[in-house]
Design an enzyme around this catalytic site. Structure first.
Site, PDB file in Angstrom:
ATOM      1  N   HIS A  80     -11.515   6.331 -10.574  1.00  0.00           N
ATOM      2  CA  HIS A  80     -10.134   6.825 -10.513  1.00  0.00           C
ATOM      3  C   HIS A  80      -9.387   6.575 -11.819  1.00  0.00           C
ATOM      4  CE1 HIS A  80      -9.099   8.588  -6.697  1.00  0.00           C
ATOM      5  NE2 HIS A  80      -9.644   7.614  -5.999  1.00  0.00           N
ATOM      6  N   ASP A 105      -1.283  12.207   4.866  1.00  0.00           N
ATOM      7  CA  ASP A 105      -2.510  11.563   5.328  1.00  0.00           C
ATOM      8  C   ASP A 105      -3.564  12.587   5.726  1.00  0.00           C
ATOM      9  OD1 ASP A 105      -1.569   9.028   4.928  1.00  0.00           O
ATOM     10  OD2 ASP A 105      -1.153   8.595   7.037  1.00  0.00           O
ATOM     11  N   HIS A 161     -16.161   3.995  -7.183  1.00  0.00           N
ATOM     12  CA  HIS A 161     -15.147   4.999  -6.839  1.00  0.00           C
ATOM     13  C   HIS A 161     -13.779   4.609  -7.393  1.00  0.00           C
ATOM     14  CE1 HIS A 161     -13.556   8.251  -4.209  1.00  0.00           C
ATOM     15  NE2 HIS A 161     -12.463   7.492  -4.204  1.00  0.00           N
ATOM     16  N   GLU A 162     -13.369   3.369  -7.141  1.00  0.00           N
ATOM     17  CA  GLU A 162     -12.033   2.960  -7.605  1.00  0.00           C
ATOM     18  C   GLU A 162     -11.967   2.900  -9.126  1.00  0.00           C
ATOM     19  OE1 GLU A 162     -10.064   3.283  -5.316  1.00  0.00           O
ATOM     20  OE2 GLU A 162     -11.494   3.107  -3.683  1.00  0.00           O
ATOM     21  N   TYR A 186     -12.568  14.446  -0.295  1.00  0.00           N
ATOM     22  CA  TYR A 186     -13.476  13.535  -0.992  1.00  0.00           C
ATOM     23  C   TYR A 186     -14.848  14.177  -1.203  1.00  0.00           C
ATOM     24  CZ  TYR A 186     -10.342   9.514  -0.155  1.00  0.00           C
ATOM     25  OH  TYR A 186      -9.290   8.631  -0.139  1.00  0.00           O
ATOM     26  N   LYS A 215     -11.371   2.989   8.042  1.00  0.00           N
ATOM     27  CA  LYS A 215     -12.621   3.738   8.125  1.00  0.00           C
ATOM     28  C   LYS A 215     -13.444   3.316   9.329  1.00  0.00           C
ATOM     29  CE  LYS A 215     -16.949   4.506   5.611  1.00  0.00           C
ATOM     30  NZ  LYS A 215     -17.730   4.197   4.406  1.00  0.00           N
ATOM     31  N   GLN A 260       0.874  -1.172   0.000  1.00  0.00           N
ATOM     32  CA  GLN A 260       0.000   0.000   0.000  1.00  0.00           C
ATOM     33  C   GLN A 260       0.906   1.215   0.000  1.00  0.00           C
ATOM     34  OE1 GLN A 260      -3.146   0.738  -0.527  1.00  0.00           O
ATOM     35  NE2 GLN A 260      -2.549   2.885  -0.310  1.00  0.00           N
ATOM     36  N   GLU A 314      -9.545  12.976  -5.292  1.00  0.00           N
ATOM     37  CA  GLU A 314     -10.630  12.343  -4.555  1.00  0.00           C
ATOM     38  C   GLU A 314     -11.983  13.029  -4.728  1.00  0.00           C
ATOM     39  OE1 GLU A 314     -10.195   9.529  -3.656  1.00  0.00           O
ATOM     40  OE2 GLU A 314      -8.034   9.323  -3.339  1.00  0.00           O
ATOM     41  N   GLY A 316     -10.880   1.004   2.030  1.00  0.00           N
ATOM     42  CA  GLY A 316     -11.998   0.386   1.322  1.00  0.00           C
ATOM     43  C   GLY A 316     -11.554  -0.119  -0.035  1.00  0.00           C
ATOM     44  N   GLY A 317     -10.750   0.674  -0.688  1.00  0.00           N
ATOM     45  CA  GLY A 317     -10.217   0.284  -1.982  1.00  0.00           C
ATOM     46  C   GLY A 317      -9.024   1.154  -2.312  1.00  0.00           C
ATOM     47  N   MET A 318      -8.185   0.686  -3.222  1.00  0.00           N
ATOM     48  CA  MET A 318      -7.047   1.460  -3.711  1.00  0.00           C
ATOM     49  C   MET A 318      -6.999   1.302  -5.208  1.00  0.00           C
ATOM     50  SD  MET A 318      -4.612   3.512  -3.112  1.00  0.00           S
ATOM     51  CE  MET A 318      -3.690   4.220  -4.498  1.00  0.00           C
ATOM     52  N   GLU A 319      -6.945   2.439  -5.901  1.00  0.00           N
ATOM     53  CA  GLU A 319      -7.208   2.509  -7.327  1.00  0.00           C
ATOM     54  C   GLU A 319      -6.049   2.100  -8.213  1.00  0.00           C
ATOM     55  OE1 GLU A 319      -6.066   6.741  -5.909  1.00  0.00           O
ATOM     56  OE2 GLU A 319      -7.221   5.043  -5.149  1.00  0.00           O
TER      57      GLU A 319
END
Length: 647
Positions: free
Chosen positions: A346, A421, A342-343, A429, A604, A186, A365, A315-318
């Protein structure tokens, strides 16, 4: 051009006039009220959006000298060793000089053990000198390589640290199959440097090739074109031929399988969740069609998704061509697939057009959240899209109210941003989404869609600043519709703390009906009288979030007895229920909460749950759970939760 009562001038000329925001500047631009005497009566001064200077626009979270010399391609040859939890091998970097006299290539490195550095000169590899600076807690080290005359590549032999924050190593016991280990990376926002020495900033885009050696029983996948032979043999090759920022490099290695959704989409996952994941994500092709109809073609070839182990902190990474997803999305009813939208979105906003530094994170975002909401409306109807915006706005207002300082509630983040961060809040977002929704309402959906389609095409495969967007917006939309918005309104949205009164107030008829039922029950009604059979996840979230602060333990017990909320398998519903239960001191929820915190690693959920426990007199209980759960959390999550307990 657009006419306005404000002129924008570079910060170096700020002494000439007072700023329209109380004399403060955002570090790049000063807003001054134009002297009315300089115009004819009724005439207004022309607005000019000036792109930030290279110094002002520079990414403060990189040591690299990318304005002098820029890496263009990385070739990786790496071995994955699960026994030592180390990745070792070499990275070969191609670069182009922006300035001819540059003799040093400065990279980012974090806890990398450098074994050798070479430079390619005239067909030969020769040893190159280098220095490694002190370790900074956030940024790692400045890795400076001295370039011999004529060098056009450098090659670095190195190995990673077992404690690299961007890499999580899972033991077999931490996986569902319990037989094989697992690894995933990540890298957003600045952790690519924990695996690869490079210019780790979104301002720099690179292509890459990779050759990986792994245990032969495991499959390796990357955010690139996958190994074409597809054999499970421990020898894998990848290619990403489109330039991406470093944070979109991604790797996962484990005992995973693949299931196709269509000819260019599919799902990777451990066997236990593969079929359920493919079923949950089966609407992804329709999402792609909807976004393409709005904003132009998908440009990445394939779009696969991998469902990672529960410790994945997001939740997700694009990651392009291979989005990383949390298993908490697998609800069985597609109620949480807005994260998929959402992803996927992106692929246009963020991956195709990227913020050049994290002060401008809303460009990634906010745009993506806007496209996500439009996609959900196209597939599932306006009511669902409105419900999601309504829930999002409530979260945004809570974020703004609880912000550490006002500057963090403007879309353009402050120059003294402490950690990237900090840019990843609902401000970027949801606030960004509502800004674009504001523009859509003012210019009209059809006109605004055409503008966004051109915007994505114009800046495709580039990294830009907020000011680049505003300049393009002025020249290609606002100039043709000068009365649609005012300069003051744009300033308020982008640069002022908080959000202006022009923000949308989404009203949902479905939520009104939920509220009516709740009020009837609170007014001495019977819980058995609730009619919830048609409620969606969004209605449940609205209901639980709307419960009064003085809700009694007896009332929570009645709801729990009827609807089994403490044992809900929907992670979104369980999360908000547990927060309500903690505040009310509803003891029956604590045993299932313990189980939730032990098996779910998504930030989250777990960050606000630990914070709520600490804030409501349950610190000792929370510490005891965390001591047992910590080893299963991602290093990023560990750092965030450690900070919660540290105050």
């Amino acid at each position: 051009m657009v006419f306005s009562r404000f002129l924008l001038i570079s910060a170096s000329f700020a002494v000439l006039a007072a700023c329209s925001r109380g004399g403060e500047t955002d570090g790049e631009t000063t807003y001054i009220e134009d002297d009315a005497s300089s115009s004819e009566p009724g005439e207004e001064a022309e607005a000019v959006w000036r792109a930030a200077t290279p110094e002002d626009a520079a990414d403060k979270f990189t040591y690299s000298n990318y304005n002098d010399i820029r890496v263009t391609h990385v070739d990786l040859d790496l071995n994955i060793d699960f026994d030592t939890k180390v990745i070792s091998g070499s990275a070969t970097l191609d670069f182009e000089r922006e300035k001819n006299d540059v003799d040093t290539l400065v990279l980012d490195a974090n806890d990398l053990k450098i074994e050798m550095v070479e430079a390619h000169v005239g067909g030969d590899w020769i040893t190159a000198g280098y220095t490694m600076g002190p370790d900074d807690e956030v940024m790692g080290s400045r890795f400076a390589i001295t370039l011999p005359d004529g060098a056009d590549q450098v090659r670095v032999a190195y190995e990673t640290s077992p404690d690299a924050e961007g890499i999580q190593w899972l033991s077999p016991e931490q996986t569902a199959g319990k037989q094989h280990p697992y690894l995933f990376t990540q890298f957003q926002p600045l952790y690519a440097r924990t695996m690869i020495p490079l210019q780790d900033t979104p301002a720099v885009r690179i292509t890459y090739d990779a050759h990986l050696t792994t245990p032969p029983e495991l499959i390796a996948v990357m955010s690139a074109r996958q190994d074409e032979d597809g054999d499970r043999d421990g020898d894998y090759s990848f290619r990403m031929s489109q330039p991406i920022p470093s944070y979109l490099l991604a790797l996962a290695v484990g005992d995973i399988e693949f299931k196709a959704i269509n000819d260019h989409m599919g799902v990777y996952a451990e066997d236990y969740i593969l079929d359920a994941s493919a079923a949950e994500f089966e609407d992804t092709p329709m999402m792609e069609e909807a976004i393409e109809a709005f904003y132009g073609p998908f440009r990445w070839g394939r779009y696969d998704q991998i469902v990672l182990p529960p410790s994945f902190p997001f939740g997700g990474m694009e990651n392009p061509r291979l989005s990383f997803m949390t298993p908490t999305l697998i609800a069985g009813d597609k109620s949480l697939t807005n994260v998929v939208a959402h992803e996927l979105a992106h692929s246009w906003s963020g991956n195709l057009v990227t913020n050049s530094n994290w002060r401008d994170a809303w460009l990634n975002e906010g745009f993506t959240s806007y496209v996500e909401n439009r996609t959900m409306e196209a597939l599932y109807g306006e009511e669902r899209a409105v419900m999601e915006r309504s829930l999002d706005k409530k979260s945004l207002m809570e974020d703004v109210a609880g912000a550490a300082r006002p500057e963090l509630t403007a879309l353009k983040m402050p120059t003294d941003l402490g950690h990237p961060d900090d840019a990843f809040s609902d401000v970027s977002y949801v606030g960004g989404m509502f800004f674009l929704k504001f523009l859509e309402n003012r210019f009209g959906r059809e006109t605004f869609d055409a503008f966004l389609k051109d915007y994505f095409d114009h800046f495709a495969f580039q990294s830009i600043t907020t000011e680049d967007f505003l300049t393009y917006f002025e020249d290609n939309l606002w100039a043709d519709h000068p009365e649609a918005v005012s300069q003051a309104e744009i300033n308020a949205w982008v640069y002022e703390p908080g959000f202006p009164d022009t923000i949308e107030d989404p009203q949902s008829d479905a939520f009104d009906k939920v509220t009516a039922q709740m009020n009837a029950w609170l007014g001495a009604g019977d819980v058995d009288g609730f009619e919830t059979s048609a409620w969606t996840t969004h209605e449940w979230l609205h209901f639980i979030r709307s419960l009064p602060d003085n809700i009694s333990v007896e009332q929570l017990a009645a709801l729990d007895g009827r609807f089994s909320l403490s044992t809900s398998q929907n992670a979104e519903i369980a999360n908000v229920w547990y927060q309500t239960a903690i505040k009310a001191g509803y003891e029956p929820a604590f045993e299932p909460l313990d189980d939730f915190l032990m098996r779910v690693g998504r930030g989250k959920f777990i960050y606000p749950l630990y914070q709520t426990l600490v804030d409501n007199g349950r610190r000792e209980w929370a510490v005891a759970v965390y001591e047992r759960a910590r080893a299963g959390y991602h290093p990023i999550a560990q750092r965030r939760i450690d900070a919660i307990f540290a105050g």
